[in-house]
Write an enzyme that holds these catalytic residues in place. Structure first.
Site, PDB file in Angstrom:
ATOM      1  N   SER A 207       0.834  -1.197   0.000  1.00 26.94           N
ATOM      2  CA  SER A 207       0.000   0.000   0.000  1.00 26.94           C
ATOM      3  C   SER A 207       0.871   1.251   0.000  1.00 26.94           C
ATOM      4  CB  SER A 207      -0.953  -0.036   1.192  1.00 26.94           C
ATOM      5  OG  SER A 207      -1.884   1.029   1.138  1.00 26.94           O
TER       6      SER A 207
ATOM      7  N   ASP B 285      -2.711   5.939  -4.560  1.00 26.14           N
ATOM      8  CA  ASP B 285      -1.627   5.344  -3.777  1.00 26.14           C
ATOM      9  C   ASP B 285      -1.044   4.195  -4.603  1.00 26.14           C
ATOM     10  OD1 ASP B 285      -3.788   3.560  -3.476  1.00 26.14           O
ATOM     11  OD2 ASP B 285      -3.211   3.008  -1.445  1.00 26.14           O
TER      12      ASP B 285
ATOM     13  N   ASP C 165      -1.125   0.970  -4.784  1.00 24.77           N
ATOM     14  CA  ASP C 165      -1.949  -0.132  -5.299  1.00 24.77           C
ATOM     15  C   ASP C 165      -3.294   0.353  -5.799  1.00 24.77           C
ATOM     16  OD1 ASP C 165      -2.691   0.382  -2.622  1.00 24.77           O
ATOM     17  OD2 ASP C 165      -3.572  -1.610  -2.417  1.00 24.77           O
TER      18      ASP C 165
ATOM     19  N   ASP D  48      -6.052   1.692  -4.636  1.00 21.59           N
ATOM     20  CA  ASP D  48      -7.381   1.511  -4.048  1.00 21.59           C
ATOM     21  C   ASP D  48      -7.869   2.799  -3.393  1.00 21.59           C
ATOM     22  OD1 ASP D  48      -5.598   1.394  -1.908  1.00 21.59           O
ATOM     23  OD2 ASP D  48      -6.615  -0.274  -0.907  1.00 21.59           O
TER      24      ASP D  48
END
Length: 449
Positions: free
Chosen positions: A97, A239, A241, A243
């Site tokens: 993340s 960010d 990843d 999400d």
């Protein structure tokens, strides 16, 4: 001491110092054991360590007899969508993340395409800690297949949420900051398919972040500058990843992560009223929007798994967290920056207004966040001291303590990974929020002496 964080939500650690090939393989074998020789979707966020992690994970999945569908570099919501699209038994997203470059991790998905719930997470930890892996013989080892256009099914679901032609007619100019994360693979194409002129920052998914990866105001000055320079209608920051989504308006103003969910709710609830779920640390602006449209509103414990569980319980049509994570069940029970971008663009197109005007039309609050060192055994004493001091507030307990008044609130909750208490306060004026947060910090400090 090795830097490794393990919970029901998955695994994170520093590569070579806690996050080692043998531990990664064992974690993947635990996921494979739960998948029971079924299909597991695998994807990653583009970090330089991702290839090493990928090989270790594949080893654990093959050793437990799983069919691995390797989607390559893809976003976390794409992984969740692929699990349900392919009717897989589960999935693993390789990501840390918003953690810095030395970190990586594994985020497992259930067959529902969502992060593990409490029960599933505890089962995974039990298999892992007891090394109860279902390793198979040579003649039952799994297989690996690669997947082309991993984002295709994900983007197709997002299209169903909006009027694409209406958005295309506006011909928006958008600055997109992928920051060398997995969003770089398919987000520019997604926005261009909506008729946007896209200026991309960090458009190579190699994990070499151009700035601190968490999409906070202080990390997005380059995006704000680029929006103003280009005369763009909006700036979107993902960010690593992808999400979570933070937003900059056409003036270069960071309107933040908290308003990502609020803008989506304002668009959706005006057209399709229904229940909304957010976590206990999310701004009350979304609650105000739900009340405006006479929609049921619920709060869950902090954490994506808790939000999703509450959404299912209440049959919510929208949910999310104040960190820029919007969840729409029609796409999947996973935070999704593509859903967020789609709803913001759809709202702008439908109303014919500027992003700054839309943001300013929402209820205005200031949210302040801080933290204080506190041993876990003293957290309860801190909560009770706050509850006694602020006895005029409505108290909600269970996930730390949240105290609500008509126009403000403060929450304290223990970190899952550090010996600290996080303190969050919100009020209509920044001075009030700052004072409330500071007062709570002082009470906690006195209580834990």
């Amino acid at each position: 001491m090795s830097e490794r964080i393990l919970s029901i939500s998955g695994l994170r650690g520093v590569v070579g110092n806690g996050l080692t090939p043998d531990y990664l393989t064992r974690f993947a074998a635990a996921v494979g054991t739960i998948a029971n020789q079924g299909t597991v979707v695998l994807s990653r966020d583009g970090r330089g360590s991702g290839e090493m992690v990928r090989h270790a994970v594949i080893s654990g999945l093959l050793a437990t007899g799983c069919r691995v569908i390797d989607a390559g570099i893809a976003t976390t919501p794409t992984c969740g969508v692929l699990v349900t699209h392919l009717k897989a038994a589960g999935g693993i997203q390789i990501t840390a993340s918003h953690n810095p470059i030395p970190w990586n991790g594994l985020k497992p998905f259930s067959s529902e395409g969502s992060v593990y719930n409490q029960e599933q997470g505890e089962k995974l930890l039990s298999v892992l800690n007891n090394e109860a892996f279902n390793y198979v013989g040579w003649d039952q080892l799994g297989t690996v297949e690669t997947l082309d256009d991993a984002a295709g099914p994900h983007i197709a679901r997002v299209y169903e949420l909006i009027d694409r032609d209406q958005i295309k007619q506006r011909q928006f100019k958008v600055v997109l900051d992928c920051n060398h994360g997995s969003g770089a693979v398919s987000t520019p194409r997604f926005l261009e398919s909506l008729g946007c002129e896209v200026i991309v920052l960090g458009g190579t998914a190699d994990g070499n972040f151009a700035h601190t990866p968490e999409p906070l105001k202080e990390n997005l000055t380059s995006l704000s500058d680029a929006v103003v320079r280009a005369g763009a209608d909006a700036g979107f920051a993902q960010d690593p990843d992808a999400d979570r989504l933070a937003i900059v308006d056409e003036t270069g103003r960071y309107i933040g992560e908290e308003l990502t969910l609020a803008l989506a709710a304002d668009y959706v609830l005006a057209r399709t009223p229904g229940p909304v779920v957010v976590n206990g640390s999310t701004s009350r602006v979304t609650a105000d929007i739900a009340a405006k449209y006479h929609c049921p509103f619920f709060r869950s414990y902090v954490g994506e798994a808790h939000v999703c569980a509450k959404m299912k319980q209440e049959t919510a049509i929208l949910g999310g967290e104040g960190n820029g994570g919007v969840i729409d069940p029609k796409v999947g029970y996973v935070r999704d920056s593509y859903v967020s971008m789609a709803y913001v663009l759809a709202g702008l197109a439908a109303a014919g207004q500027k992003l700054s005007a839309w943001a300013d039309s929402l209820p205005q609050y200031s949210i302040v966040k801080n933290k204080i060192t506190c041993p876990r055994e003293k957290v309860e004493a801190a909560c009770q001291a706050l509850k006694a001091h602020f006895d005029s507030a409505t108290a909600s307990e269970g996930d730390g303590l949240r105290l609500d008044w008509d126009d403000r609130w403060v929450q304290v909750r223990a970190s899952n990974t550090e010996p600290i208490i996080r303190v969050i306060a919100e009020a209509p004026e920044n001075e009030t929020a700052e004072a409330l947060c500071e007062s709570a910090m002082q009470i906690v400090a006195e209580a834990v002496k």
